[in-house]
Design a protein around this motif. Structure first.
Motif, PDB file in Angstrom:
ATOM      1  N   THR A  13     -31.620 -34.214   3.824  1.00 31.80           N
ATOM      2  CA  THR A  13     -31.325 -35.025   5.003  1.00 31.80           C
ATOM      3  C   THR A  13     -32.380 -34.846   6.077  1.00 31.80           C
ATOM      4  O   THR A  13     -32.944 -35.823   6.596  1.00 31.80           O
ATOM      5  CB  THR A  13     -29.941 -34.670   5.574  1.00 31.80           C
ATOM      6  OG1 THR A  13     -28.946 -34.911   4.570  1.00 31.80           O
ATOM      7  CG2 THR A  13     -29.628 -35.513   6.796  1.00 31.80           C
ATOM      8  N   ALA A 124     -21.095 -41.565  13.815  1.00 35.88           N
ATOM      9  CA  ALA A 124     -21.690 -41.858  12.513  1.00 35.88           C
ATOM     10  C   ALA A 124     -21.306 -43.261  12.066  1.00 35.88           C
ATOM     11  O   ALA A 124     -20.241 -43.769  12.405  1.00 35.88           O
ATOM     12  CB  ALA A 124     -21.226 -40.829  11.486  1.00 35.88           C
ATOM     13  N   GLU A 128     -16.551 -39.964  10.420  1.00 37.69           N
ATOM     14  CA  GLU A 128     -16.854 -38.548  10.257  1.00 37.69           C
ATOM     15  C   GLU A 128     -16.438 -38.009   8.893  1.00 37.69           C
ATOM     16  O   GLU A 128     -16.337 -36.801   8.698  1.00 37.69           O
ATOM     17  CB  GLU A 128     -16.146 -37.738  11.351  1.00 37.69           C
ATOM     18  CG  GLU A 128     -16.536 -38.137  12.767  1.00 37.69           C
ATOM     19  CD  GLU A 128     -18.027 -37.984  13.034  1.00 37.69           C
ATOM     20  OE1 GLU A 128     -18.650 -37.054  12.458  1.00 37.69           O
ATOM     21  OE2 GLU A 128     -18.587 -38.790  13.793  1.00 37.69           O
ATOM     22  N   ASN A 130     -16.504 -36.840   4.949  1.00 42.37           N
ATOM     23  CA  ASN A 130     -17.473 -36.136   4.126  1.00 42.37           C
ATOM     24  C   ASN A 130     -17.278 -36.493   2.660  1.00 42.37           C
ATOM     25  O   ASN A 130     -16.181 -36.879   2.241  1.00 42.37           O
ATOM     26  CB  ASN A 130     -17.346 -34.624   4.303  1.00 42.37           C
ATOM     27  CG  ASN A 130     -17.749 -34.177   5.697  1.00 42.37           C
ATOM     28  OD1 ASN A 130     -18.507 -34.859   6.377  1.00 42.37           O
ATOM     29  ND2 ASN A 130     -17.239 -33.038   6.122  1.00 42.37           N
ATOM     30  N   ALA A 139     -21.971 -34.964   4.777  1.00 38.68           N
ATOM     31  CA  ALA A 139     -21.550 -35.948   5.767  1.00 38.68           C
ATOM     32  C   ALA A 139     -21.976 -37.344   5.327  1.00 38.68           C
ATOM     33  O   ALA A 139     -23.057 -37.533   4.753  1.00 38.68           O
ATOM     34  CB  ALA A 139     -22.153 -35.612   7.132  1.00 38.68           C
ATOM     35  N   SER A 140     -21.139 -38.315   5.603  1.00 41.56           N
ATOM     36  CA  SER A 140     -21.460 -39.690   5.208  1.00 41.56           C
ATOM     37  C   SER A 140     -22.748 -40.176   5.865  1.00 41.56           C
ATOM     38  O   SER A 140     -23.494 -40.971   5.285  1.00 41.56           O
ATOM     39  CB  SER A 140     -20.301 -40.622   5.577  1.00 41.56           C
ATOM     40  OG  SER A 140     -20.057 -40.604   6.979  1.00 41.56           O
ATOM     41  N   GLN A 141     -23.046 -39.678   7.071  1.00 43.68           N
ATOM     42  CA  GLN A 141     -24.278 -40.087   7.743  1.00 43.68           C
ATOM     43  C   GLN A 141     -25.509 -39.618   6.976  1.00 43.68           C
ATOM     44  O   GLN A 141     -26.544 -40.285   6.995  1.00 43.68           O
ATOM     45  CB  GLN A 141     -24.304 -39.534   9.173  1.00 43.68           C
ATOM     46  CG  GLN A 141     -25.458 -40.055  10.029  1.00 43.68           C
ATOM     47  CD  GLN A 141     -25.387 -41.554  10.285  1.00 43.68           C
ATOM     48  OE1 GLN A 141     -24.310 -42.132  10.271  1.00 43.68           O
ATOM     49  NE2 GLN A 141     -26.519 -42.175  10.544  1.00 43.68           N
ATOM     50  N   SER A 142     -25.401 -38.487   6.285  1.00 44.56           N
ATOM     51  CA  SER A 142     -26.521 -38.006   5.470  1.00 44.56           C
ATOM     52  C   SER A 142     -26.831 -38.992   4.354  1.00 44.56           C
ATOM     53  O   SER A 142     -27.999 -39.197   3.996  1.00 44.56           O
ATOM     54  CB  SER A 142     -26.191 -36.633   4.887  1.00 44.56           C
ATOM     55  OG  SER A 142     -26.067 -35.661   5.901  1.00 44.56           O
ATOM     56  N   TRP A 144     -26.378 -42.194   4.562  1.00 44.57           N
ATOM     57  CA  TRP A 144     -27.085 -43.288   5.229  1.00 44.57           C
ATOM     58  C   TRP A 144     -28.571 -42.950   5.376  1.00 44.57           C
ATOM     59  O   TRP A 144     -29.440 -43.797   5.153  1.00 44.57           O
ATOM     60  CB  TRP A 144     -26.480 -43.548   6.607  1.00 44.57           C
ATOM     61  CG  TRP A 144     -25.286 -44.439   6.602  1.00 44.57           C
ATOM     62  CD1 TRP A 144     -23.975 -44.063   6.559  1.00 44.57           C
ATOM     63  CD2 TRP A 144     -25.282 -45.881   6.651  1.00 44.57           C
ATOM     64  NE1 TRP A 144     -23.150 -45.167   6.573  1.00 44.57           N
ATOM     65  CE2 TRP A 144     -23.929 -46.292   6.630  1.00 44.57           C
ATOM     66  CE3 TRP A 144     -26.285 -46.839   6.707  1.00 44.57           C
ATOM     67  CZ2 TRP A 144     -23.557 -47.633   6.672  1.00 44.57           C
ATOM     68  CZ3 TRP A 144     -25.920 -48.181   6.738  1.00 44.57           C
ATOM     69  CH2 TRP A 144     -24.577 -48.564   6.721  1.00 44.57           C
ATOM     70  N   THR A 208     -30.675 -40.142  12.730  1.00 41.83           N
ATOM     71  CA  THR A 208     -30.413 -38.714  12.904  1.00 41.83           C
ATOM     72  C   THR A 208     -29.544 -38.384  14.117  1.00 41.83           C
ATOM     73  O   THR A 208     -28.936 -37.316  14.164  1.00 41.83           O
ATOM     74  CB  THR A 208     -31.750 -37.947  13.017  1.00 41.83           C
ATOM     75  OG1 THR A 208     -31.505 -36.551  12.858  1.00 41.83           O
ATOM     76  CG2 THR A 208     -32.409 -38.181  14.369  1.00 41.83           C
ATOM     77  N   PRO A 210     -26.507 -39.341  15.186  1.00 38.86           N
ATOM     78  CA  PRO A 210     -25.116 -38.936  14.943  1.00 38.86           C
ATOM     79  C   PRO A 210     -24.979 -37.537  14.340  1.00 38.86           C
ATOM     80  O   PRO A 210     -23.902 -36.939  14.398  1.00 38.86           O
ATOM     81  CB  PRO A 210     -24.605 -40.001  13.958  1.00 38.86           C
ATOM     82  CG  PRO A 210     -25.488 -41.181  14.181  1.00 38.86           C
ATOM     83  CD  PRO A 210     -26.835 -40.593  14.487  1.00 38.86           C
ATOM     84  N   ILE A 211     -26.056 -37.003  13.772  1.00 41.63           N
ATOM     85  CA  ILE A 211     -26.014 -35.677  13.147  1.00 41.63           C
ATOM     86  C   ILE A 211     -26.453 -34.591  14.118  1.00 41.63           C
ATOM     87  O   ILE A 211     -25.810 -33.540  14.224  1.00 41.63           O
ATOM     88  CB  ILE A 211     -26.908 -35.650  11.892  1.00 41.63           C
ATOM     89  CG1 ILE A 211     -26.443 -36.697  10.879  1.00 41.63           C
ATOM     90  CG2 ILE A 211     -26.919 -34.261  11.252  1.00 41.63           C
ATOM     91  CD1 ILE A 211     -27.356 -36.841   9.676  1.00 41.63           C
TER      92      ILE A 211
END
Length: 292
Positions: A13, A124, A128, A130, A139-142, A144, A208, A210-211
């Motif tokens: 990530t 995110a 949020e 996972n 994490a779902s944002q990772s 993305w 990045t 949101p993380i």
């Protein structure tokens, strides 16, 4: 096994973010031989503007705030080239690099004065939640971040390999004088290079935030890490920068996980120094661009 998977996911990530920043460095260097030390500030702009438009003021929904922020950062990159780099093109490379450092300070100062010193964040993209993979909680944002990097890499390959303008950029990278002699307008190539690099940086900032949250001075370290990724992969090779970013992110994650987080930056930069001593052109070197 779960720890290994967790550190791998974390490293990929952060490495993807370094790769996006590093590809911006490589694209500009290819076209102009300039190392643009303002690149990290476009990462900051992407995240800060999105947070301002969506979270702070609520002016735009997230799906509209993101492209507007990236477009604004891209315009800032074009303006930076037009107002600072283009008028000084006859100057030496050292002067141009100093100008990029000055541009970095200016952009950071403008954001500090207008938006303040506090941290900004927005949710995110997919909430949020996972995803469990091999015992690791990702994490779902990772996802993305990694998915976007894959798409960007594919689009860049198509742009450089299949489009006329992409081939013109490759020709300019190999020999600016020869490119001019066959009718390529190198000024336009440089302009597009700065615009593309700014857009990639802003995209990295959007992904990045949101993380890691964002603030006016976050571009300093991200710019250094992106530059390190470019040096590791090969300064003249955007796809080498992608590989270098992923390697750098993984080294940091495993060092922080198995050794100590206090050593991760030092060991990562020590690795880069070691690689450059053995291969001064980086892992892939500029010659790889001939095959891009």
């Amino acid at each position: 096994m779960a720890d290994f998977a967790q550190f791998t996911a974390s490293g990929l990530t952060r490495g993807a973010i370094y790769a996006l920043v590093g590809m911006g460095f490589a694209i500009i260097y290819n076209a102009s031989n300039i190392i643009n030390f303002a690149q990290g500030e476009f990462v900051m702009l992407g995240g800060m503007l999105t947070a301002f438009l969506f979270t702070t003021t609520g002016l735009l929904p997230i799906w509209l705030a993101v492209p507007v922020a990236i477009a604004a950062a891209t315009i800032a990159g074009v303006a930076f080239y037009r107002l600072a780099i283009e008028p000084a093109q006859r100057a030496g490379l050292a002067t141009l690099i100093i100008i990029t450092i000055g541009g970095s300070v200016l952009l950071r100062g403008i954001v500090e004065v207008t938006l303040g010193k506090r941290e900004f964040v927005f949710p995110a993209f997919s909430g949020e939640s996972n995803v469990q993979v091999l015992g690791a909680s990702i994490a779902s944002q990772s996802l993305w971040v990694l998915g976007t990097l894959a798409i960007v890499a594919a689009l860049l390959w198509w742009f450089f390999e299949k489009t006329l303008f992409g081939k013109a950029m490759r020709a300019t990278a190999q020999s600016p004088l020869a490119a001019q002699l066959v009718g390529i307008e190198t000024r336009h190539v440089l302009l597009v290079s700065f615009a593309l690099a700014a857009a990639l940086g802003a995209l990295g900032g959007v992904l990045t935030t949101p993380i890691t949250l964002t603030r006016y001075d976050i571009g300093i370290m991200l710019g250094l890490k992106g530059f390190a990724a470019t040096m590791l992969g090969g300064l003249g090779n955007p796809f080498g920068a992608l590989a270098g970013g992923l390697v750098l992110g993984l080294v940091e994650a495993f060092t922080g996980g198995y050794v100590s987080s206090g050593y991760q930056d030092a060991i990562a930069f020590l690795l880069i120094l070691t690689v450059l001593m053995v291969r001064p052109g980086g892992l892939f070197g500029r010659v790889a661009m001939d095959r891009v």
